[in-house]
Design a protein around this motif. Structure first.
Motif, mmCIF file in Angstrom:
data_model
loop_
_atom_site.group_PDB
_atom_site.id
_atom_site.type_symbol
_atom_site.label_atom_id
_atom_site.label_comp_id
_atom_site.label_asym_id
_atom_site.label_seq_id
_atom_site.Cartn_x
_atom_site.Cartn_y
_atom_site.Cartn_z
ATOM 1 N N GLU A 463 -2.201 -4.624 0.515
ATOM 2 C CA GLU A 463 -1.094 -5.541 0.243
ATOM 3 C C GLU A 463 -0.245 -5.033 -0.918
ATOM 4 O O GLU A 463 0.986 -5.152 -0.900
ATOM 5 N N THR A 464 -0.870 -4.471 -1.953
ATOM 6 C CA THR A 464 -0.105 -3.927 -3.070
ATOM 7 C C THR A 464 0.798 -2.793 -2.597
ATOM 8 O O THR A 464 1.965 -2.712 -2.993
ATOM 9 N N LEU A 465 0.264 -1.940 -1.744
ATOM 10 C CA LEU A 465 1.065 -0.832 -1.219
ATOM 11 C C LEU A 465 2.225 -1.363 -0.392
ATOM 12 O O LEU A 465 3.360 -0.863 -0.499
ATOM 13 N N ARG A 466 1.973 -2.396 0.410
ATOM 14 C CA ARG A 466 3.025 -2.960 1.254
ATOM 15 C C ARG A 466 4.167 -3.521 0.397
ATOM 16 O O ARG A 466 5.347 -3.244 0.630
ATOM 17 N N VAL A 467 3.802 -4.328 -0.607
ATOM 18 C CA VAL A 467 4.823 -4.949 -1.446
ATOM 19 C C VAL A 467 5.565 -3.900 -2.262
ATOM 20 O O VAL A 467 6.796 -3.940 -2.394
ATOM 21 N N THR A 478 7.301 -5.615 -8.172
ATOM 22 C CA THR A 478 6.037 -5.736 -7.454
ATOM 23 C C THR A 478 5.051 -6.594 -8.243
ATOM 24 O O THR A 478 4.329 -7.428 -7.679
ATOM 25 N N ALA A 479 5.024 -6.404 -9.558
ATOM 26 C CA ALA A 479 4.142 -7.213 -10.403
ATOM 27 C C ALA A 479 4.502 -8.689 -10.305
ATOM 28 O O ALA A 479 3.624 -9.558 -10.237
ATOM 29 N N VAL A 480 5.802 -8.997 -10.289
ATOM 30 C CA VAL A 480 6.244 -10.387 -10.165
ATOM 31 C C VAL A 480 5.821 -10.961 -8.815
ATOM 32 O O VAL A 480 5.317 -12.079 -8.716
ATOM 33 N N ALA A 481 6.023 -10.191 -7.750
ATOM 34 C CA ALA A 481 5.696 -10.677 -6.406
ATOM 35 C C ALA A 481 4.203 -10.935 -6.245
ATOM 36 O O ALA A 481 3.803 -11.887 -5.566
ATOM 37 N N LEU A 482 3.370 -10.117 -6.866
ATOM 38 C CA LEU A 482 1.918 -10.258 -6.720
ATOM 39 C C LEU A 482 1.299 -11.112 -7.814
ATOM 40 O O LEU A 482 0.117 -11.481 -7.716
ATOM 41 N N ILE A 493 -1.619 1.549 -7.064
ATOM 42 C CA ILE A 493 -0.845 2.537 -6.294
ATOM 43 C C ILE A 493 -1.432 3.931 -6.494
ATOM 44 O O ILE A 493 -1.519 4.741 -5.547
ATOM 45 N N ALA A 494 -1.857 4.242 -7.720
ATOM 46 C CA ALA A 494 -2.492 5.544 -7.962
ATOM 47 C C ALA A 494 -3.773 5.667 -7.141
ATOM 48 O O ALA A 494 -4.075 6.738 -6.593
ATOM 49 N N ALA A 516 3.636 2.525 9.175
ATOM 50 C CA ALA A 516 2.255 2.214 9.558
ATOM 51 C C ALA A 516 1.863 0.807 9.123
ATOM 52 O O ALA A 516 1.187 0.073 9.856
ATOM 53 N N LEU A 517 2.282 0.410 7.937
ATOM 54 C CA LEU A 517 1.916 -0.919 7.440
ATOM 55 C C LEU A 517 2.507 -2.030 8.295
ATOM 56 O O LEU A 517 1.941 -3.131 8.368
#
Length: 520
Positions: A463-467, A478-482, A493-494, A516-517
């Motif tokens: 999910e982190t990769l998707r966002v 991304t931090a705000v969204a998650l 991500i790393a 792919a996602l």
């Protein structure tokens, strides 16, 4: 309530609760002393300060709105008799007289003038600056507002809990009467009491509530009053405060509420929604701050609880949901919910949306198919319609879908909501498939499973990769969204790059992973 005899445009009291004069006198740090002018009741408890004003004008009348504690050092005090009379005429609540630097004591003539008019006169000692008095008043007002907000919040929770009981209408009335410390009654269109709760007031007060009920639910034009008390001065005053028709008109539009007093008892009547002609009547010995708001919550709940039984459309929807719970599939039951295609909307707002707020959002969007988990509201709408932003809400909207695609539409609405939150826009819509439509879905799914296999066991990483990809690699958004720290996003991500064995700085890699996602 504003004075019905006040001229149009006359100022009204501010929404902040007024401060009793006794609370100000009790402040030892101010050292105020009442030297004259108690009202007719003989109690400073009846004097309420709505704001503070400082003036050294010889005639302060043009600068007063009413309800002020007027602070002055008497710089231009020439005629104490006229000064006190003009303050009373303007509706001033009290005078605070500073005994320095012009006067050593409060002038005897001003004391006598205030005493004759029942205008409270306070002596302000030299060590107390006027700003300290103003600050104390604002502080007391803030405390009163906090108590009012807490009282209303607790009342709302109590009323909502009562509405969930097996006997909701009597329970809500009992809760309302308890919160107001009085009496509550649900009246039928003919004036008969359907449910009663609390300590009954006097017969005169009960009859007055009945008359107020006819104000908010008036009799047909030309009908005579039910009894001679319907033409009493109190009733005429209440009607004058609430009637919206023009003088002499044959018809008038009924107001939603009306108020009156009988002795020390405060009365109110509220028309319930739903078209049933029901009226909520309340009577309370005191008028506590927030009481009208508490009664308004009860009106909303009672309107919902006493609304007409569901029609054919609602019955069909209920039957469809029952069949779904008993093992049916969405494709089997969705035809009873309404014509397709279907759109899924996810919504959030500051604070956790309760069911009333969720239902209100559904009503604004034109649907009764609403669900909430306490954080996100999900709404299902039938038909191909344009969804517009709603004040105070952040929305994610799916593309129109068939019954078989509702799961996909639900996930798409959730992703759109996360994108709206991350980009701080009121509404985001599902994006078109674009080039993805050129690849067979089954082939794309196989490729996605193979490519993403190293992170497939970690929904958090996936999910982190998707966002992150959807937000163009922005760490902050991304931090705000998650709802996590930006360093957490970097670490995840790393980790994805390490497990997948790819360079996430490569645009081609990002594009392939995003493709792919979408099919994972």
């Amino acid at each position: 309530m504003p004075d019905p005899t006040a001229p149009p445009g006359a100022p009204s009291a501010p929404p902040t609760p007024p401060v009793p004069l006794t609370a100000l006198l009790a402040r030892e740090d101010l050292g105020l002393r009442l030297v004259a002018g108690l009202p007719e009741s003989g109690s400073a408890d009846d004097v309420r300060i709505q704001w503070v004003h400082t003036s050294e004008m010889a005639d302060p009348y043009p600068y007063l709105l009413g309800g002020e504690l007027l602070l002055t050092a008497g710089v231009l005090l020439k005629d104490p008799e006229m000064y006190a009379a003009r303050v009373v005429e303007a509706g001033g609540a009290a005078i605070g007289f500073g005994v320095a630097p012009v006067y050593d004591t409060v002038p005897d003539a001003l004391v006598a003038a205030c005493e004759r008019r029942g205008l409270p006169l306070l002596e302000v000692p030299p060590q107390t600056p006027f700003t300290a008095i103003a600050r104390a008043v604002w502080g007391l007002m803030a405390q009163a507002r906090l108590r009012e907000v807490r009282r209303v919040s607790e009342a709302q929770q109590g009323l909502a809990g009562a509405a969930a009981r097996p006997d909701p209408v009597p329970a809500v009335l009992q809760q309302l009467a308890s919160r107001l410390g009085g009496w509550a009654v649900l009246l039928a269109p003919d004036g008969s009491a359907l449910h009663v709760a609390g300590r009954a007031p006097s017969r005169e007060a009960r009859e007055a509530v009945g008359r107020l009920a006819r104000v908010v639910s008036p009799e047909p034009d030309g009908a005579e009053p039910a009894d001679e008390t319907a033409t009493s001065p109190a009733f005429r005053a209440a009607t004058a405060r609430t009637e919206s028709g023009a003088p002499g008109s044959a018809a008038r539009r009924a107001p939603s509420s009306a108020t009156d007093t009988v002795g020390e008892t405060h009365l109110a009547a509220y028309a319930l929604g739903g078209g049933e002609g029901l009226v909520l009547g309340v009577a309370a010995e005191g008028r506590e701050p927030g009481g009208h708001t508490v009664a308004g919550v009860a009106v909303v709940l009672l309107s919902l609880l006493t609304a007409p039984h569901q029609g054919a459309d609602a019955s069909g929807r209920t039957a469809a949901l029952v069949r779904l719970l008993l093992g049916g599939t969405p494709a089997d039951v969705v035809r009873d919910l309404g014509p397709g295609p279907w759109t899924v909307v996810h919504g959030t707002r500051p604070g956790q949306p309760d069911r009333i707020a969720a239902s209100a959002l559904g009503a604004a969007l034109g649907s009764t198919l609403v669900d909430t988990d306490g954080e996100t509201v999900r709404i299902l709408l039938s038909g191909d319609r344009r969804i517009e932003p709603q004040p105070g809400w952040t929305l994610g909207v799916s593309a129109p879908a068939t019954a078989e695609e509702l799961d996909t539409a639900d996930a798409a609405a959730a992703r759109a909501l996360r994108r709206a939150e991350a980009t701080r826009v009121p509404l985001a819509r599902q994006r078109d498939a674009g080039l993805g439509e050129l690849v067979a879905p089954d082939e794309a799914a196989v490729h996605a499973r193979t490519l993403l296999a190293p992170v497939a066991d970690s929904p958090v990483l996936t999910e982190t990769l998707r966002v992150w990809l959807s937000l163009h690699g922005s760490w902050d958004r991304t931090a705000v969204a998650l709802g996590v720290h930006r360093n957490t996003v970097r670490q995840r991500i790393a980790r994805c790059g390490t497990l997948l064995g790819v360079d996430l700085d490569d645009a081609d890699v990002r594009m392939e992973l995003w493709f792919a996602l979408r099919y994972a």
